[in-house]
Design a protein around this motif. Structure first.
Motif, PDB file in Angstrom:
ATOM      1  N   GLY A 110      92.496 126.025  44.752  1.00  0.00           N
ATOM      2  CA  GLY A 110      91.085 125.955  44.389  1.00  0.00           C
ATOM      3  C   GLY A 110      90.610 127.187  43.644  1.00  0.00           C
ATOM      4  O   GLY A 110      89.815 127.091  42.694  1.00  0.00           O
ATOM      5  N   ARG A 111      91.094 128.340  44.055  1.00  0.00           N
ATOM      6  CA  ARG A 111      90.686 129.577  43.391  1.00  0.00           C
ATOM      7  C   ARG A 111      91.180 129.603  41.949  1.00  0.00           C
ATOM      8  O   ARG A 111      90.434 129.944  41.019  1.00  0.00           O
ATOM      9  N   TYR A 112      92.433 129.214  41.733  1.00  0.00           N
ATOM     10  CA  TYR A 112      92.978 129.286  40.379  1.00  0.00           C
ATOM     11  C   TYR A 112      92.509 128.120  39.516  1.00  0.00           C
ATOM     12  O   TYR A 112      92.474 128.235  38.281  1.00  0.00           O
ATOM     13  N   ARG A 113      92.136 127.011  40.116  1.00  0.00           N
ATOM     14  CA  ARG A 113      91.483 125.957  39.344  1.00  0.00           C
ATOM     15  C   ARG A 113      90.157 126.469  38.796  1.00  0.00           C
ATOM     16  O   ARG A 113      89.813 126.223  37.629  1.00  0.00           O
ATOM     17  N   ALA A 114      89.410 127.195  39.651  1.00  0.00           N
ATOM     18  CA  ALA A 114      88.130 127.745  39.216  1.00  0.00           C
ATOM     19  C   ALA A 114      88.315 128.756  38.083  1.00  0.00           C
ATOM     20  O   ALA A 114      87.534 128.788  37.121  1.00  0.00           O
ATOM     21  N   VAL A 115      89.371 129.575  38.190  1.00  0.00           N
ATOM     22  CA  VAL A 115      89.659 130.539  37.126  1.00  0.00           C
ATOM     23  C   VAL A 115      89.930 129.806  35.810  1.00  0.00           C
ATOM     24  O   VAL A 115      89.437 130.202  34.739  1.00  0.00           O
ATOM     25  N   ALA A 116      90.710 128.726  35.907  1.00  0.00           N
ATOM     26  CA  ALA A 116      91.043 127.962  34.705  1.00  0.00           C
ATOM     27  C   ALA A 116      89.816 127.281  34.114  1.00  0.00           C
ATOM     28  O   ALA A 116      89.637 127.233  32.892  1.00  0.00           O
ATOM     29  N   PRO A 123      89.311 119.596  32.896  1.00  0.00           N
ATOM     30  CA  PRO A 123      89.525 119.414  34.340  1.00  0.00           C
ATOM     31  C   PRO A 123      90.980 119.159  34.736  1.00  0.00           C
ATOM     32  O   PRO A 123      91.474 119.774  35.680  1.00  0.00           O
ATOM     33  N   ALA A 124      91.675 118.260  34.038  1.00  0.00           N
ATOM     34  CA  ALA A 124      93.067 117.956  34.415  1.00  0.00           C
ATOM     35  C   ALA A 124      93.963 119.173  34.241  1.00  0.00           C
ATOM     36  O   ALA A 124      94.824 119.452  35.078  1.00  0.00           O
ATOM     37  N   ALA A 125      93.752 119.916  33.168  1.00  0.00           N
ATOM     38  CA  ALA A 125      94.562 121.115  32.926  1.00  0.00           C
ATOM     39  C   ALA A 125      94.247 122.186  33.964  1.00  0.00           C
ATOM     40  O   ALA A 125      95.153 122.900  34.425  1.00  0.00           O
ATOM     41  N   ALA A 126      92.983 122.311  34.351  1.00  0.00           N
ATOM     42  CA  ALA A 126      92.596 123.292  35.371  1.00  0.00           C
ATOM     43  C   ALA A 126      93.206 122.939  36.716  1.00  0.00           C
ATOM     44  O   ALA A 126      93.653 123.818  37.465  1.00  0.00           O
ATOM     45  N   ASP A 127      93.248 121.633  37.032  1.00  0.00           N
ATOM     46  CA  ASP A 127      93.898 121.199  38.274  1.00  0.00           C
ATOM     47  C   ASP A 127      95.367 121.603  38.273  1.00  0.00           C
ATOM     48  O   ASP A 127      95.903 122.078  39.285  1.00  0.00           O
ATOM     49  N   HIS A 128      96.022 121.412  37.136  1.00  0.00           N
ATOM     50  CA  HIS A 128      97.448 121.747  37.030  1.00  0.00           C
ATOM     51  C   HIS A 128      97.675 123.245  37.230  1.00  0.00           C
ATOM     52  O   HIS A 128      98.618 123.643  37.931  1.00  0.00           O
ATOM     53  N   ILE A 129      96.810 124.059  36.646  1.00  0.00           N
ATOM     54  CA  ILE A 129      96.917 125.505  36.838  1.00  0.00           C
ATOM     55  C   ILE A 129      96.768 125.845  38.316  1.00  0.00           C
ATOM     56  O   ILE A 129      97.525 126.659  38.875  1.00  0.00           O
ATOM     57  N   GLY A 130      95.786 125.235  38.957  1.00  0.00           N
ATOM     58  CA  GLY A 130      95.559 125.504  40.374  1.00  0.00           C
ATOM     59  C   GLY A 130      96.755 125.149  41.235  1.00  0.00           C
ATOM     60  O   GLY A 130      97.196 125.952  42.068  1.00  0.00           O
TER      61      GLY A 130
END
Length: 355
Positions: A110-116, A123-130
């Motif tokens: 969750g923290r790294y999704r927020a960073v992304a 959104p999908a790319a941020a989820d993947h980063i998280g």
């Protein structure tokens, strides 16, 4: 009743905190030399490990000290090893469950999704980063659980046995997670026996059996006692997992730290679901259970069906039965009275959480 609160604070718990503090301090120093991003990941991992009740180290230390062990420095390393293992499994479990929150706050993913997202990612790319950050952080905790265990000063034969116990905890937990995934692919609900075996593999081995047996082995206990403690841990852990699955559906989010329809959306295979799957009521909810689009109202409807069908009562009774089995293992003359007195409430608390 919180199961963690029933374990008295054993000698050596402060040493466990010291081990973890020194470990993370050294790791942060190493990470800083790589770069600020990697340092941030280690700081996030440390925050994920901080603040727990140290249930598994408490089991290690209780078994060790109540069986006559006196080398608290070595016992603390074993306890810290199981704590890092627990951290690894929590982080990986959140990735598997696609959860971004734990205990009401963003987890590693969750923290790294927020960073992304803050960086402008879709959104999908941020989820993947998280999730990627979660996998990496969990791997770091897992590998360093072994490193901490390597630092224990004991006889070579004892050291090999401790490594075998930790390895079995990792092996069994991975097997349980895989079988859980495999069960999701099956068209029918697995039989109760298979579900309880998954519970034992996922929970009992690393949370109950392993810590108790490791503490006993380090203290020099004979194999029959080590086996007896493993049997107690097996049944106590199954009771705990059945109760945990009940809380995952009927518990309050403020208490569990996770949404109370996540398991329903996932279609998690549990004793609760195994019971209702063999009843006519299953037709009423089968199209909803496992649906990622399940609404809060639909989740409430599924809960009512589970309640009215008797599934909730059945599962609660099954947890009580396994807790009773666990306590019966402690009646053995092999188990010293002091250790018996510490462990008996643990089995009861595993099911009392659902009341």
């Amino acid at each position: 009743m919180n199961i963690d609160d029933l374990l008295v604070e054993p000698d050596g718990l402060e040493q466990v905190e010291d081990v973890l503090r020194c470990f993370f301090e050294r790791s942060r120093q190493r990470a800083a030399a790589v770069g600020p991003g990697y340092l941030g990941l280690w700081e996030t991992l440390e925050a994920c490990t901080a603040g727990g009740k140290r249930f598994r180290p408490r089991l290690v230390l209780s078994a060790y000290s109540l069986l006559g062990g006196t080398d608290l420095a070595s016992a603390a390393l074993v306890g810290a090893s199981f704590e890092l293992l627990h951290t690894a499994f929590i982080i990986h479990d959140d990735v598997i469950d696609r959860d971004f929150v734990r205990r009401g706050v963003p987890n590693v993913s969750g923290r790294y999704r927020a960073v992304a997202r803050d960086a402008g990612m879709a959104p999908a790319a941020a989820d993947h980063i998280g999730f990627s950050a979660g996998v990496i952080a969990g791997d770091l905790a897992l590998s360093n659980a072994y490193r901490l265990l390597d630092r224990v000063h004991t006889a070579p034969a004892t050291h090999r046995r401790l490594n075998e116990i930790l390895d079995e905890a990792v092996f069994a937990s991975a097997a349980g997670e895989y079988l859980d995934i495999e069960a999701m692919l099956a068209p029918r609900m697995p039989p109760l026996e298979d579900i309880l075996n998954m519970a034992r593999l996922k929970t009992s081995v690393y949370s109950f059996e392993g810590p108790l047996q490791a503490g006993a082995v380090l203290a020099g206990a004979e194999d029959p006692l080590v086996d007896c403690l493993g049997e107690f841990g097996r049944d106590a852990g199954i009771a705990f997992q059945i109760a945990d699955d009940l809380l995952g559906v009927f518990g309050s989010e403020s208490r569990t730290g996770k949404t109370n329809w996540g398991d329903l959306r996932e279609g998690k295979r549990t004793a609760l679901m195994s019971f209702v799957a063999d009843r006519p009521e299953w037709e009423e909810i089968s199209s909803l259970v496992g649906s990622p689009a399940m609404s809060a109202a639909e989740a409430d409807y599924v809960r009512r069906v589970l309640e009215d069908s008797g599934a909730r009562e059945y599962s609660a009774g099954l947890a009580v039965d396994y807790a009773s089995r666990a306590r019966r293992h402690l009646d053995s003359d092999l188990v010293p009275r002091g250790l018996r007195d510490v462990l008996q409430p643990v089995a009861s608390a595993a099911v009392d959480r659902t009341r």
